[in-house]
Structure formats: C-alpha cells, structure tokens
Design a protein around this motif. Structure first.
Motif, PDB file in Angstrom:
ATOM      1  N   LEU A   1      72.611 -44.632 110.202  1.00 47.69           N
ATOM      2  CA  LEU A   1      71.336 -44.421 110.898  1.00 47.69           C
ATOM      3  C   LEU A   1      70.735 -43.046 110.568  1.00 47.69           C
ATOM      4  CD1 LEU A   1      72.018 -45.959 114.422  1.00 47.69           C
ATOM      5  CD2 LEU A   1      70.537 -46.846 112.619  1.00 47.69           C
ATOM      6  N   VAL A   2      71.583 -42.056 110.332  1.00 47.97           N
ATOM      7  CA  VAL A   2      71.069 -40.713 110.057  1.00 47.97           C
ATOM      8  C   VAL A   2      70.678 -40.556 108.586  1.00 47.97           C
ATOM      9  CG1 VAL A   2      71.691 -38.262 109.930  1.00 47.97           C
ATOM     10  CG2 VAL A   2      72.317 -39.605 111.937  1.00 47.97           C
ATOM     11  N   ARG A   3      71.503 -41.082 107.691  1.00 51.76           N
ATOM     12  CA  ARG A   3      71.335 -40.750 106.289  1.00 51.76           C
ATOM     13  C   ARG A   3      70.561 -41.762 105.454  1.00 51.76           C
ATOM     14  NH1 ARG A   3      74.052 -36.049 104.763  1.00 51.76           N
ATOM     15  NH2 ARG A   3      73.960 -34.916 106.710  1.00 51.76           N
TER      16      ARG A   3
ATOM     17  N   ASP B   1      72.279 -32.667 112.653  1.00 50.00           N
ATOM     18  CA  ASP B   1      72.269 -31.204 112.580  1.00 50.00           C
ATOM     19  C   ASP B   1      73.052 -30.649 111.391  1.00 50.00           C
ATOM     20  OD1 ASP B   1      70.629 -30.309 114.476  1.00 50.00           O
ATOM     21  OD2 ASP B   1      72.167 -29.380 115.723  1.00 50.00           O
ATOM     22  N   VAL B   2      73.906 -31.472 110.794  1.00 46.53           N
ATOM     23  CA  VAL B   2      74.674 -30.992 109.641  1.00 46.53           C
ATOM     24  C   VAL B   2      73.706 -30.892 108.470  1.00 46.53           C
ATOM     25  CG1 VAL B   2      76.544 -31.469 108.044  1.00 46.53           C
ATOM     26  CG2 VAL B   2      76.804 -32.040 110.451  1.00 46.53           C
ATOM     27  N   GLU B   3      73.374 -29.662 108.090  1.00 50.47           N
ATOM     28  CA  GLU B   3      72.343 -29.485 107.077  1.00 50.47           C
ATOM     29  C   GLU B   3      72.796 -30.065 105.743  1.00 50.47           C
ATOM     30  OE1 GLU B   3      72.940 -25.374 107.770  1.00 50.47           O
ATOM     31  OE2 GLU B   3      73.153 -26.369 109.697  1.00 50.47           O
ATOM     32  N   ALA B   4      71.834 -30.668 105.078  1.00 51.07           N
ATOM     33  CA  ALA B   4      72.111 -31.195 103.744  1.00 51.07           C
ATOM     34  C   ALA B   4      72.582 -30.071 102.821  1.00 51.07           C
ATOM     35  CB  ALA B   4      70.870 -31.870 103.179  1.00 51.07           C
ATOM     36  N   GLU B   5      72.145 -28.830 103.141  1.00 48.79           N
ATOM     37  CA  GLU B   5      72.530 -27.685 102.317  1.00 48.79           C
ATOM     38  C   GLU B   5      74.040 -27.481 102.259  1.00 48.79           C
ATOM     39  OE1 GLU B   5      70.686 -24.033 103.399  1.00 48.79           O
ATOM     40  OE2 GLU B   5      68.841 -24.506 102.331  1.00 48.79           O
ATOM     41  N   LEU B   6      74.722 -27.780 103.375  1.00 50.41           N
ATOM     42  CA  LEU B   6      76.176 -27.607 103.383  1.00 50.41           C
ATOM     43  C   LEU B   6      76.821 -28.534 102.369  1.00 50.41           C
ATOM     44  CD1 LEU B   6      76.980 -27.279 107.185  1.00 50.41           C
ATOM     45  CD2 LEU B   6      76.912 -25.498 105.464  1.00 50.41           C
TER      46      LEU B   6
ATOM     47  N   TRP C   1      84.212 -37.548  98.684  1.00 48.35           N
ATOM     48  CA  TRP C   1      85.232 -37.694  99.711  1.00 48.35           C
ATOM     49  C   TRP C   1      85.646 -36.338 100.276  1.00 48.35           C
ATOM     50  CZ3 TRP C   1      87.329 -40.048 103.474  1.00 48.35           C
ATOM     51  CH2 TRP C   1      88.592 -39.667 103.939  1.00 48.35           C
ATOM     52  N   GLN C   2      85.805 -35.343  99.381  1.00 42.41           N
ATOM     53  CA  GLN C   2      86.176 -34.008  99.841  1.00 42.41           C
ATOM     54  C   GLN C   2      85.083 -33.410 100.722  1.00 42.41           C
ATOM     55  OE1 GLN C   2      86.920 -32.391  95.943  1.00 42.41           O
ATOM     56  NE2 GLN C   2      89.106 -32.194  96.349  1.00 42.41           N
ATOM     57  N   ILE C   3      83.825 -33.689 100.359  1.00 41.57           N
ATOM     58  CA  ILE C   3      82.723 -33.187 101.173  1.00 41.57           C
ATOM     59  C   ILE C   3      82.798 -33.800 102.566  1.00 41.57           C
ATOM     60  CG2 ILE C   3      80.210 -33.154 101.459  1.00 41.57           C
ATOM     61  CD1 ILE C   3      79.995 -33.067  98.406  1.00 41.57           C
ATOM     62  N   PHE C   4      83.083 -35.112 102.612  1.00 38.98           N
ATOM     63  CA  PHE C   4      83.189 -35.744 103.925  1.00 38.98           C
ATOM     64  C   PHE C   4      84.364 -35.169 104.714  1.00 38.98           C
ATOM     65  CE2 PHE C   4      85.100 -38.877 106.730  1.00 38.98           C
ATOM     66  CZ  PHE C   4      84.034 -39.108 107.581  1.00 38.98           C
ATOM     67  N   ALA C   5      85.518 -35.103 104.079  1.00 39.77           N
ATOM     68  CA  ALA C   5      86.742 -34.718 104.789  1.00 39.77           C
ATOM     69  C   ALA C   5      86.740 -33.250 105.208  1.00 39.77           C
ATOM     70  CB  ALA C   5      87.961 -35.023 103.917  1.00 39.77           C
ATOM     71  N   HIS C   6      86.197 -32.367 104.362  1.00 36.77           N
ATOM     72  CA  HIS C   6      86.327 -30.934 104.631  1.00 36.77           C
ATOM     73  C   HIS C   6      85.074 -30.296 105.211  1.00 36.77           C
ATOM     74  CE1 HIS C   6      90.155 -31.122 102.751  1.00 36.77           C
ATOM     75  NE2 HIS C   6      89.667 -31.426 101.569  1.00 36.77           N
ATOM     76  N   VAL C   7      83.926 -30.946 105.034  1.00 39.69           N
ATOM     77  CA  VAL C   7      82.684 -30.323 105.498  1.00 39.69           C
ATOM     78  C   VAL C   7      82.062 -31.090 106.663  1.00 39.69           C
ATOM     79  CG1 VAL C   7      80.350 -29.625 104.841  1.00 39.69           C
ATOM     80  CG2 VAL C   7      82.236 -29.344 103.226  1.00 39.69           C
ATOM     81  N   ILE C   8      81.883 -32.403 106.484  1.00 42.78           N
ATOM     82  CA  ILE C   8      81.162 -33.161 107.507  1.00 42.78           C
ATOM     83  C   ILE C   8      82.056 -33.514 108.684  1.00 42.78           C
ATOM     84  CG2 ILE C   8      79.917 -35.297 107.965  1.00 42.78           C
ATOM     85  CD1 ILE C   8      79.173 -35.146 104.914  1.00 42.78           C
ATOM     86  N   PHE C   9      83.249 -34.040 108.379  1.00 41.55           N
ATOM     87  CA  PHE C   9      84.113 -34.501 109.463  1.00 41.55           C
ATOM     88  C   PHE C   9      84.471 -33.386 110.451  1.00 41.55           C
ATOM     89  CE2 PHE C   9      88.144 -35.904 111.343  1.00 41.55           C
ATOM     90  CZ  PHE C   9      87.691 -37.062 111.944  1.00 41.55           C
ATOM     91  N   PRO C  10      84.881 -32.200 109.973  1.00 33.50           N
ATOM     92  CA  PRO C  10      85.181 -31.136 110.937  1.00 33.50           C
ATOM     93  C   PRO C  10      83.977 -30.771 111.813  1.00 33.50           C
ATOM     94  CG  PRO C  10      85.987 -30.554 108.765  1.00 33.50           C
ATOM     95  CD  PRO C  10      85.155 -31.777 108.586  1.00 33.50           C
TER      96      PRO C  10
ATOM     97  N   TYR D   1      72.293 -19.264 103.632  1.00 32.89           N
ATOM     98  CA  TYR D   1      73.717 -19.034 103.406  1.00 32.89           C
ATOM     99  C   TYR D   1      74.547 -20.305 103.195  1.00 32.89           C
ATOM    100  CZ  TYR D   1      71.662 -15.432 106.392  1.00 32.89           C
ATOM    101  OH  TYR D   1      70.795 -14.563 106.982  1.00 32.89           O
ATOM    102  N   ALA D   2      74.321 -21.328 104.046  1.00 36.21           N
ATOM    103  CA  ALA D   2      75.090 -22.568 103.959  1.00 36.21           C
ATOM    104  C   ALA D   2      76.599 -22.327 103.929  1.00 36.21           C
ATOM    105  CB  ALA D   2      74.658 -23.393 102.727  1.00 36.21           C
ATOM    106  N   LEU D   3      77.062 -21.407 104.756  1.00 38.57           N
ATOM    107  CA  LEU D   3      78.508 -21.211 104.874  1.00 38.57           C
ATOM    108  C   LEU D   3      79.091 -22.306 105.763  1.00 38.57           C
ATOM    109  CD1 LEU D   3      78.701 -17.343 105.375  1.00 38.57           C
ATOM    110  CD2 LEU D   3      79.321 -18.638 103.333  1.00 38.57           C
ATOM    111  N   PHE D   4      80.352 -22.656 105.510  1.00 37.40           N
ATOM    112  CA  PHE D   4      81.000 -23.679 106.332  1.00 37.40           C
ATOM    113  C   PHE D   4      81.439 -23.029 107.645  1.00 37.40           C
ATOM    114  CE2 PHE D   4      82.133 -24.850 101.850  1.00 37.40           C
ATOM    115  CZ  PHE D   4      81.082 -25.741 101.717  1.00 37.40           C
TER     116      PHE D   4
END
Lengths: 237, 269
Positions: free
Chosen positions: A44-46, A125-130, A142-151, B83-86
C-alpha cells in the motif's frame, strides 16, 4: 471460594485446554498477521495499482464489521459446503470450520488491520533516501530490507502485534460461530466464562477471568518490554 | 577516475530536467555543478550515481560505459543533503555498513573493518563519536559521518548533493573549507551540486553553470567570474556591476528583411 476451589476451577482439564487454544491461537494469529500485515502495508505504501484505494479501505473492514457478522460470514465461507471450505475439503481434506483451525482463521481476520494500520505510517516515514544510500553502498534489496527498513518498522510492528494479540485473546463474537465450540478441542476461554455465567456460576466465571487477566497482563508486559528494547535505539529523527 | 557525461537527457512529462548535457570531470578534480534550484542538477547527479535513469545519453567512468551498470556496482560514494544516516545504528555501524554488506568472500575481517572505520573517523576528525547515534550529533557532524560512510567502500568517484544545504551559514562556511582541505588530501574525483555561488566558487577546481537543464558555462571559478559566457551566468553570479554587457534580443532590419538575433551578443570592452 477457597484457594482450593479456585485452583480446581481454573485447572479443570476443559478450562486448561481452552487456555491453550485461546493463547496459542492468538499468538499464532498475531505472528501470521505480522508477516502478512507488513506485506500489505508495504504494498500500500510503495506501489500504485488500480483499485489501491479500495484495498486500502477493505483493510479496515474487520474493524467496521460487527463481529457476529464476521463470524457468520467466515463460517459460511469455510464450512465444508462453503465457497472456500469445499475446495479445502476436496483438495487437501482440510477442515477449517468447527475446528481449532477455524479459530485461527477468525483471529487472523480480525487482527490484520491492527498490524497494517500501525506499520503503514511508519513505513511512509522511512525516506527513500535511506534505501538509496544503502544501495550506493552496495547493499542488495534483501540486505536493505533486513538492515535498513525492518529495524525502522520493528517498534511499530511490535505495537501492532500487541494490539492484534490483545484483541484476539478477548475475541468472542467472530470465533464462537466458526469454532464449533467442542469442549477440549475448539472451545475458547471467553466462551467458558460466558457458559459459567449462564449457569449462574459467577465465582467460577470470575476465577477463570482472573487467570485470563493475569496471563494477558503478563504477556503484554513482556511485549512492552521488548518494544522498549527496540525503541531504545530507534529514537526520534 | 574521470566522469564523462555524454548527451544526457531526462524529462519528467513535459518538463525537461536535463537537456542534452555533456561535460567531463577530470580524474582527481573537485567540480561544482551550480544552478538555481529546480534546474535539473540533482537529477543529473542522480543519473550519474545510477539512482535515476536517463532517457538518452551515456555515463562513462574512466572511459568505460557505466550507463546500464546497477547503482550498487558503480562504486560511487553519494552524500545526501539530509545525510540519510541509518538512525538505529551507531556512527561506527553506519560507516561499517558498506563493508559488512559485501558478499562473504569480499568482506574484510572484523579487525580490518574496525581499523578502516577508525581511520575514516580520524580523517573526518570525529573519532570520539564512534558509539553515538546520529540523533546525538549536530548537522555538521552528521554530514561528515555521511561522507566517511560513503568513503568506506573506496568509491571511484564521490557525488555530493547539496551537502551543506541543510546546515546554518556558519557551519556551512567551516565545512566547505574543510571539504576543500579533505579533497586536497585524498584527491578523489568529486562532483558536488549546489545553488550557492559563493560555495561553488570557493571550493571547486572547476564549475559547471546550468540553467533550465542546459549548460551555460564550464570553467574555473576565475573564468566564470572574469569571462561569464552568457548573461545568465553574469546575472546568477551577481556580476552585473563590473561584468560585460549583453545584447539579448534584437532584430536587424534591412530593406524589408528582418533578421532576428537569437544568440546573445557580448559587448567586449
């Protein structure tokens, strides 16, 4: 009521079986909903697709629908001669209505919006920039999901899990129709309490209710602790 | 490692953000892409990084075509304006991210990662912040950490998108002097985008001035100030008072023939 009588009332085999079903099915339903709710929120978000607004509105259906209506509708669908039920029966010999599986189906149905609606705003709220930053650093999808989005969505997911679980433990209306309410097999604790009340066994009903109260409270406390842990390192922007 | 942009065009609907742009950033050079806001410079930077695709044209790194190379394989360091820091990772983990996500056979050992991160923290002069979280840092510190994170994967080129845009004036001044010194130290081919003339002229070796998706002038800061190529450049750089004068729109009539002058004519004093 003495302590002995209390103990007997809350540890009767039929009551114990109902605890197992109620808490087990509620935890399992909340866990399944966490996975599917996250996927639904993600889509729904993406993504944009025709009928997205309709799907977005449908997510709230279990909130809006009177639970008895949901129960009857689910029973009609999953009964051995129902739309979905007869395929499950014919193809896999799977019985859903009038079994513990039916309880699970009902609890999944009523719990889904809790997960979707708590995760959705956080995901927005999770910016696309991240994600882009992670991609330029060489991370796979997968790494982006596991380490950036999921946390980032984990605290919200735990909140949704808690809400869905709490709602499922107390759920009555939608479950009693589809469960079949067979003692020792598909009887939920709230039903036991109602049954005792109908038999004017007020103290017995209260005793079982106390156990539910204490257990729910302990579980919620535990989940809140987990939430606190995950939030500690996930502060404001 | 040089960057070459060849005839790149990118449109969003009817709006042409980047219009047939070509230029080259020489190896080891620090170049600024200067234009008013909304003139397509960020789009161009994102195309170079592989975060956006061009409608047509090519991107070459060191003469090799990278147009269809995936962003993760382009080996570009990208620094974002915000910045886009985690947020859920410490400064240390942020910088180590690019090394830790490598496939196992390419991943450095724990000790190697540790050494590398500490070295980078020293380079950006923030080695005492390793265990902090991004929200505990000031804007200027965050941007330096973001730069260290980008450098950790040993990128071939460094791209910075308005790197000082979110900072207040004083910090911005300090940080751009610092960036200049840092570049003199590590000499990585760098391209940074800005709408601040002063910043571009002070920091960069060469400047590309863009307007409405097109390049107006490419040259050293001295070049563009002393010999602005178009009236736009002169105006944008506030050179009106002492710069040359232009004839912008004119018609020449002769015996019923009308000749429109569509090129700008510069008055050379």
């Amino acid at each position: 009521m003495s302590w002995g009588q209390f103990w007997d009332a809350v540890t009767a085999p039929r009551v114990v079986a109902s605890y197992k079903l109620t808490f087990g099915a509620s935890l399992l339903a909340a866990a399944i909903n966490s996975v599917f709710g996250l996927i639904v929120a993600w889509v729904l978000v993406r993504y944009s697709f025709p009928g997205k607004r309709l799907v977005d509105a449908l997510v709230d259906l279990p909130f809006a629908l009177p639970t008895a209506v949901a129960g009857i509708a689910l029973t009609a669908l999953y009964a051995p001669n129902g739309w979905i039920g007869h395929y499950l029966q014919d193809w896999w010999g799977l019985k859903v209505a009038y079994t513990p599986l039916g309880v699970l189906v009902a609890l999944i149905f009523i719990g889904l919006p809790f997960i979707v609606r708590t995760v959705q705003p956080v995901l927005e709220d999770v910016e696309a920039e991240l994600e882009e930053a992670a991609a330029t650093l060489g991370a796979t999808r997968w790494q982006i999901f596991a380490h950036v989005i999921f946390p980032a969505v984990l605290p919200a997911l735990l909140t949704g899990f808690t809400l869905a679980f709490a709602r499922a433990v107390g759920e009555y209306g939608s479950v009693v129709f589809i469960a079949g309410n067979m003692p020792m097999i598909s009887e939920i604790t709230p039903l036991i309490i109602i049954t005792k009340l109908e038999q004017y066994d007020y103290t017995g009903a209260t005793a079982v209710a106390v156990v539910m109260l204490v257990t729910s409270f302990a579980l919620l406390l535990l989940i809140n602790y987990l939430q606190w842990l995950s939030r500690k390192h996930n502060p404001e922007k | 490692m040089s960057i070459e942009v060849r005839n790149v065009t990118r449109a969003f609907g009817n709006f042409v953000a980047v219009d047939n742009v070509s230029f080259e950033v020489a190896s080891g050079e620090l170049m600024a892409l200067l234009s008013p806001s909304g003139a397509g410079k960020t789009t161009l930077l994102r195309i170079i990084a592989g975060l956006e695709t061009a409608d047509s044209g090519q991107i070459l790194f060191h003469g090799e075509d990278a147009t269809d190379t995936h962003v993760g394989e382009r080996r570009v360091g990208f620094v974002f304006q915000h910045y886009a820091l985690f947020r859920h990772m410490t400064v240390f983990d942020n910088i180590a991210f690019g090394l830790r996500v490598r496939p196992r056979h390419l991943r450095p050992s724990r000790e190697q990662i540790r050494d590398k991160v500490m070295k980078l923290l020293k380079l950006v002069q923030l080695d005492w912040l390793a265990d902090r979280y991004p929200h505990q840092l000031s804007g200027g510190q965050r941007q330096r950490i973001a730069l260290a994170r980008a450098l950790a994967v040993e990128p071939k080129v460094l791209l910075l998108d308005e790197p000082f845009g979110a900072l207040d004036a004083k910090v911005r001044k300090e940080l751009r002097a610092w960036l200049r010194r840092l570049h003199d130290e590590i000499h990585i081919t760098s391209l940074f985008v800005t709408h601040d003339q002063e910043e571009a002229l002070e920091v960069a070796d060469r400047v590309v001035v863009m307007n409405a998706g097109k390049i107006e002038q490419i040259g050293t800061p001295q070049d563009v100030v002393e010999r602005p190529a178009t009236s736009f450049v002169a105006e944008f750089l506030n050179l009106d008072d002492h710069g040359p004068a232009w004839l912008v729109e004119a018609k020449i009539k002769h015996r019923g023939y009308v000749l429109a002058v569509d090129k700008e004519l510069r008055h050379t004093a």
